[in-house]
Design a protein around this motif. Structure first.
Motif, PDB file in Angstrom:
ATOM      1  N   MET A   1      -6.291  49.229  73.475  1.00  0.00           N
ATOM      2  CA  MET A   1      -5.940  48.583  72.229  1.00  0.00           C
ATOM      3  C   MET A   1      -6.986  48.896  71.162  1.00  0.00           C
ATOM      4  SD  MET A   1      -4.563  44.743  72.407  1.00  0.00           S
ATOM      5  CE  MET A   1      -2.839  44.554  72.371  1.00  0.00           C
ATOM      6  N   THR A   2      -6.532  48.929  69.922  1.00  0.00           N
ATOM      7  CA  THR A   2      -7.457  49.180  68.825  1.00  0.00           C
ATOM      8  C   THR A   2      -8.175  47.889  68.447  1.00  0.00           C
ATOM      9  OG1 THR A   2      -5.696  48.806  67.238  1.00  0.00           O
ATOM     10  CG2 THR A   2      -6.072  51.066  67.922  1.00  0.00           C
ATOM     11  N   ASN A   3      -9.078  47.984  67.497  1.00  0.00           N
ATOM     12  CA  ASN A   3      -9.884  46.829  67.082  1.00  0.00           C
ATOM     13  C   ASN A   3      -8.998  45.664  66.668  1.00  0.00           C
ATOM     14  OD1 ASN A   3     -12.088  48.505  67.444  1.00  0.00           O
ATOM     15  ND2 ASN A   3     -12.084  49.158  65.304  1.00  0.00           N
ATOM     16  N   MET A   4      -9.017  44.599  67.464  1.00  0.00           N
ATOM     17  CA  MET A   4      -8.214  43.414  67.166  1.00  0.00           C
ATOM     18  C   MET A   4      -9.150  42.235  66.922  1.00  0.00           C
ATOM     19  SD  MET A   4      -5.184  41.632  69.383  1.00  0.00           S
ATOM     20  CE  MET A   4      -3.992  42.897  69.108  1.00  0.00           C
ATOM     21  N   CYS A   5      -8.863  41.499  65.867  1.00  0.00           N
ATOM     22  CA  CYS A   5      -9.677  40.330  65.535  1.00  0.00           C
ATOM     23  C   CYS A   5      -9.400  39.225  66.558  1.00  0.00           C
ATOM     24  CB  CYS A   5      -9.347  39.846  64.127  1.00  0.00           C
ATOM     25  SG  CYS A   5     -10.242  38.352  63.646  1.00  0.00           S
ATOM     26  N   LYS A   6     -10.452  38.599  67.057  1.00  0.00           N
ATOM     27  CA  LYS A   6     -10.254  37.539  68.044  1.00  0.00           C
ATOM     28  C   LYS A   6      -9.869  36.215  67.397  1.00  0.00           C
ATOM     29  CE  LYS A   6     -15.251  36.930  68.235  1.00  0.00           C
ATOM     30  NZ  LYS A   6     -16.425  37.009  69.076  1.00  0.00           N
ATOM     31  N   PHE A   7      -9.932  36.131  66.059  1.00  0.00           N
ATOM     32  CA  PHE A   7      -9.570  34.901  65.372  1.00  0.00           C
ATOM     33  C   PHE A   7      -8.115  34.910  64.883  1.00  0.00           C
ATOM     34  CE2 PHE A   7     -14.187  35.336  64.661  1.00  0.00           C
ATOM     35  CZ  PHE A   7     -14.602  34.236  65.381  1.00  0.00           C
ATOM     36  N   CYS A   8      -7.728  35.965  64.164  1.00  0.00           N
ATOM     37  CA  CYS A   8      -6.367  36.013  63.606  1.00  0.00           C
ATOM     38  C   CYS A   8      -5.427  36.900  64.403  1.00  0.00           C
ATOM     39  CB  CYS A   8      -6.392  36.455  62.142  1.00  0.00           C
ATOM     40  SG  CYS A   8      -6.928  38.156  61.880  1.00  0.00           S
ATOM     41  N   GLY A   9      -5.961  37.769  65.251  1.00  0.00           N
ATOM     42  CA  GLY A   9      -5.125  38.626  66.086  1.00  0.00           C
ATOM     43  C   GLY A   9      -4.639  39.891  65.402  1.00  0.00           C
ATOM     44  N   CYS A  10      -5.105  40.156  64.191  1.00  0.00           N
ATOM     45  CA  CYS A  10      -4.701  41.360  63.461  1.00  0.00           C
ATOM     46  C   CYS A  10      -5.487  42.570  63.947  1.00  0.00           C
ATOM     47  CB  CYS A  10      -4.967  41.211  61.969  1.00  0.00           C
ATOM     48  SG  CYS A  10      -3.745  40.282  61.103  1.00  0.00           S
ATOM     49  N   THR A  11      -4.792  43.689  63.977  1.00  0.00           N
ATOM     50  CA  THR A  11      -5.505  44.941  64.223  1.00  0.00           C
ATOM     51  C   THR A  11      -6.045  45.430  62.885  1.00  0.00           C
ATOM     52  OG1 THR A  11      -3.548  46.300  63.897  1.00  0.00           O
ATOM     53  CG2 THR A  11      -3.990  45.545  66.148  1.00  0.00           C
ATOM     54  N   GLU A  12      -6.926  46.388  62.960  1.00  0.00           N
ATOM     55  CA  GLU A  12      -7.517  46.934  61.733  1.00  0.00           C
ATOM     56  C   GLU A  12      -6.451  47.561  60.841  1.00  0.00           C
ATOM     57  OE1 GLU A  12     -11.083  50.004  60.377  1.00  0.00           O
ATOM     58  OE2 GLU A  12     -10.673  49.666  62.504  1.00  0.00           O
ATOM     59  N   SER A  13      -5.516  48.305  61.449  1.00  0.00           N
ATOM     60  CA  SER A  13      -4.472  48.954  60.652  1.00  0.00           C
ATOM     61  C   SER A  13      -3.526  47.931  60.026  1.00  0.00           C
ATOM     62  CB  SER A  13      -3.688  49.951  61.508  1.00  0.00           C
ATOM     63  OG  SER A  13      -3.066  49.299  62.590  1.00  0.00           O
ATOM     64  N   GLU A  14      -3.241  46.828  60.716  1.00  0.00           N
ATOM     65  CA  GLU A  14      -2.399  45.770  60.138  1.00  0.00           C
ATOM     66  C   GLU A  14      -3.097  45.120  58.949  1.00  0.00           C
ATOM     67  OE1 GLU A  14       0.103  44.174  64.027  1.00  0.00           O
ATOM     68  OE2 GLU A  14      -1.870  43.326  63.603  1.00  0.00           O
ATOM     69  N   ALA A  15      -4.389  44.870  59.095  1.00  0.00           N
ATOM     70  CA  ALA A  15      -5.140  44.249  58.003  1.00  0.00           C
ATOM     71  C   ALA A  15      -5.199  45.174  56.792  1.00  0.00           C
ATOM     72  CB  ALA A  15      -6.554  43.897  58.477  1.00  0.00           C
ATOM     73  N   ILE A  16      -5.377  46.461  57.014  1.00  0.00           N
ATOM     74  CA  ILE A  16      -5.403  47.413  55.896  1.00  0.00           C
ATOM     75  C   ILE A  16      -4.035  47.474  55.222  1.00  0.00           C
ATOM     76  CG2 ILE A  16      -5.612  49.865  55.306  1.00  0.00           C
ATOM     77  CD1 ILE A  16      -7.821  50.036  57.459  1.00  0.00           C
ATOM     78  N   ALA A  17      -2.973  47.488  56.016  1.00  0.00           N
ATOM     79  CA  ALA A  17      -1.623  47.526  55.440  1.00  0.00           C
ATOM     80  C   ALA A  17      -1.337  46.259  54.637  1.00  0.00           C
ATOM     81  CB  ALA A  17      -0.594  47.697  56.546  1.00  0.00           C
ATOM     82  N   ASP A  18      -1.720  45.107  55.165  1.00  0.00           N
ATOM     83  CA  ASP A  18      -1.517  43.853  54.432  1.00  0.00           C
ATOM     84  C   ASP A  18      -2.342  43.825  53.156  1.00  0.00           C
ATOM     85  OD1 ASP A  18       0.285  42.892  56.296  1.00  0.00           O
ATOM     86  OD2 ASP A  18      -1.204  41.671  57.366  1.00  0.00           O
ATOM     87  N   ALA A  19      -3.587  44.300  53.227  1.00  0.00           N
ATOM     88  CA  ALA A  19      -4.451  44.325  52.038  1.00  0.00           C
ATOM     89  C   ALA A  19      -3.869  45.245  50.979  1.00  0.00           C
ATOM     90  CB  ALA A  19      -5.857  44.777  52.428  1.00  0.00           C
ATOM     91  N   ARG A  20      -3.331  46.376  51.396  1.00  0.00           N
ATOM     92  CA  ARG A  20      -2.706  47.307  50.456  1.00  0.00           C
ATOM     93  C   ARG A  20      -1.478  46.650  49.812  1.00  0.00           C
ATOM     94  NH1 ARG A  20      -1.718  52.075  53.621  1.00  0.00           N
ATOM     95  NH2 ARG A  20      -3.920  52.449  53.281  1.00  0.00           N
TER      96      ARG A  20
END
Length: 95
Positions: A1-20
């Motif tokens: 698995m890729t870098n997943m946040c242990k607090f919100c459960g988002c992966t790095e790519s999901e967080a970047i897509a949401d931020a974009r």
């Protein structure tokens, strides 16, 4: 698995897509906002969009009323017929 946040459960790519999507990609990548904040904001935006879509669907029936048969009338529009161009049928007629 890729870098997943242990607090919100988002992966790095999901967080970047949401931020974009919400327009704060640079701020996220520079560390101003965390992935947890981005995930919350993206979820809030998505819920607002769903709610607005549901409200639009409720009011769509009011806007799209069928016309009553008594009110509908035919409209006659005059049409000009084209006259045949004499030289089109007889190309020798140009001379």
């Amino acid at each position: 698995m890729t870098n997943m946040c242990k607090f919100c459960g988002c992966t790095e790519s999901e967080a970047i897509a949401d931020a974009r999507t919400i327009g704060v990609e640079q701020e996220f990548q520079s560390g101003i906002y965390t992935c947890c904040q981005i995930a919350d904001w993206a979820q809030e935006q998505w819920l607002a969009w769903v709610e607005a879509t549901e409200q639009d669907a409720e009011h769509a029936g009011e806007v799209m009323k069928e016309p009553e048969l008594d009110e509908a009338q035919g409209i006659l529009v005059p049409v000009r017929f084209r006259r045949p161009v004499p030289w089109f049928k007889n190309p020798d007629g140009l001379r």
